[in-house]
Scaffold this motif. Structure first.
Motif, short mmCIF file in Angstrom:
data_model
loop_
_atom_site.label_atom_id
_atom_site.label_comp_id
_atom_site.label_asym_id
_atom_site.label_seq_id
_atom_site.Cartn_x
_atom_site.Cartn_y
_atom_site.Cartn_z
N MET A 1 -23.79 89.25 42.93
CA MET A 1 -22.73 88.26 42.74
C MET A 1 -22.05 88.43 41.38
N GLY A 2 -20.98 87.70 41.15
CA GLY A 2 -20.20 87.93 39.95
C GLY A 2 -20.74 87.34 38.66
N ILE A 3 -21.80 86.64 38.77
CA ILE A 3 -22.31 85.99 37.56
C ILE A 3 -22.86 87.01 36.58
N GLU A 4 -22.28 87.04 35.43
CA GLU A 4 -22.74 87.99 34.43
C GLU A 4 -23.86 87.39 33.60
N LEU A 5 -24.88 88.18 33.43
CA LEU A 5 -26.00 87.68 32.62
C LEU A 5 -25.85 88.13 31.18
N ARG A 6 -24.70 87.90 30.65
CA ARG A 6 -24.44 88.25 29.25
C ARG A 6 -25.31 87.40 28.33
N ARG A 7 -25.45 87.84 27.16
CA ARG A 7 -26.34 87.18 26.22
C ARG A 7 -26.08 85.68 26.01
N PRO A 8 -24.84 85.28 25.82
CA PRO A 8 -24.64 83.86 25.48
C PRO A 8 -25.21 82.89 26.50
N GLU A 9 -25.40 83.35 27.71
CA GLU A 9 -25.94 82.44 28.72
C GLU A 9 -27.45 82.51 28.82
N ASP B 1 -30.15 76.75 20.71
CA ASP B 1 -31.48 76.33 20.25
C ASP B 1 -32.13 77.43 19.42
N ARG B 2 -31.97 78.63 19.90
CA ARG B 2 -32.55 79.76 19.18
C ARG B 2 -31.95 79.87 17.78
N ALA B 3 -30.64 79.67 17.70
CA ALA B 3 -29.99 79.73 16.39
C ALA B 3 -30.53 78.64 15.47
N ARG B 4 -30.69 77.46 16.03
CA ARG B 4 -31.24 76.37 15.22
C ARG B 4 -32.63 76.73 14.72
N LEU C 1 -36.50 78.08 10.43
CA LEU C 1 -37.50 78.94 9.83
C LEU C 1 -37.03 79.48 8.48
N ARG C 2 -35.76 79.79 8.41
CA ARG C 2 -35.23 80.20 7.11
C ARG C 2 -35.41 79.09 6.10
N GLY C 3 -35.08 77.90 6.53
CA GLY C 3 -35.23 76.75 5.64
C GLY C 3 -36.66 76.62 5.15
N LYS C 4 -37.58 76.77 6.06
CA LYS C 4 -38.98 76.67 5.67
C LYS C 4 -39.34 77.72 4.64
N ARG C 5 -38.87 78.93 4.87
CA ARG C 5 -39.25 80.01 3.96
C ARG C 5 -38.71 79.80 2.56
N VAL C 6 -37.64 79.08 2.45
CA VAL C 6 -37.14 78.82 1.11
C VAL C 6 -37.63 77.50 0.57
#
Lengths: 161, 161
Positions: A1-9, A52-55, A60-65
């Motif tokens: 089917m036409g649904i692309e499983l591109r990364r953003p989804e 969510d992954r970006a958050r 984790l960056r915040g924690k490390r600093v």
DNA sequence: TGGAACGTTGACGTTTGCGTCAACCTAAAT
DNA sequence: ATTTAGGTTGACGCAAACGTCAACGTTCCA
């Protein structure tokens, strides 16, 4: 089917994120309890989106600093709502500026620490070279170019004792 | 008489150091309990030398960059004994190198954080300038309160709740 | 049909880094 | 002689950030 499983989804299970970021499910649930994450649900199971992954990355960056989870949550909240009460934005601005100052101090501290440890290493190397050259592991510096990638192989997070 | 009261001979009371470094007596005693400090005594009272003061500085710097007291103690110990078991020195060397790697990662994180917060500040400033210019405090830099983190109410400025 | 593999929600335990009394000493100033 | 301003040693308390069970629900798959 036409649904692309591109990364953003793409979506992620809790374990996938844990493997990728070297943390435990318990930690992610804890962050959720504390209001730092709010993944979707599929039945009972958590489903993490790219956002969510970006958050999580920011967390984790915040924690490390050295930020506390409370501070990180605050920043994330302020980040999300660029509109709303202007007074809030003014307060956010002030807080951000303050944090920047702290960060700059921290960077200075880290530069100090790196310098001191480096010279300490040099002294130790000399000392070892004189007295017990056989103990020199012959790794004079950090491998260049290679960012210390933990190399996620196992799901159990090994600890250093 | 000939005795010069030059700086190197100076000693400090616990309170003096606390004032200078924005910490509490409780903290200094705690560091002592944990083996990070070992000031002389005059009767019961602690008397801190210049060397003690230097150690304290290192301790606090270590804390600010996220080291645990245990790690700091380790470093301080290794610092003091340049002789002794060579195997220990080899281990020390490895640990120091590892820490340097972590620090460099941290510096990267901090640079990231500073960049993000800075751009966030810029966006907020624009937004405020458009909608509520009267809220712009016109303080492009920092204003108040020295940067000390939590608590420290013992002899420091009273804080908000 | 059952057992891995993966997920869930409590709930209690642990470590770190001090804060916060309480009870006491002690030298100097009033 | 007594307050005051420093200091002392316990001992208990506490918040943060999870770890570590326990008990339980799915789904796949041989």
């Amino acid at each position: 089917m036409g649904i692309e499983l591109r990364r953003p989804e793409r979506t992620f299970s809790i374990r996938q994120l844990c493997l990728e970021f070297k943390c435990t499910p318990r930690a992610l649930r804890f962050y959720e309890d504390k209001g730092l994450l709010a993944p979707a649900r599929q039945g009972l199971n958590r489903v993490y989106s790219y956002k969510d992954r970006a958050r999580l990355q920011l967390i984790l960056r915040g924690k490390r600093v050295g930020l506390s989870l409370a501070e990180i949550r605050e920043i994330l909240q302020l980040y999300g709502k660029e509109d709303g009460a202007a007074a809030q934005n003014a307060k956010a601005l002030a807080k951000f500026r303050a944090r920047i100052v702290v960060f700059e101090q921290q960077r200075e501290d880290i530069d100090h620490a790196i310098a001191e440890l480096t010279s300490a290493c040099a002294r130790l190397e000399e000392l070892l070279a004189e007295t017990h050259p056989e103990l020199l592991t012959a790794e004079p510096a950090v491998a260049p170019g290679v960012h210390a990638r933990p190399g996620a192989r196992d799901l159990a997070v090994a600890k250093h004792h």
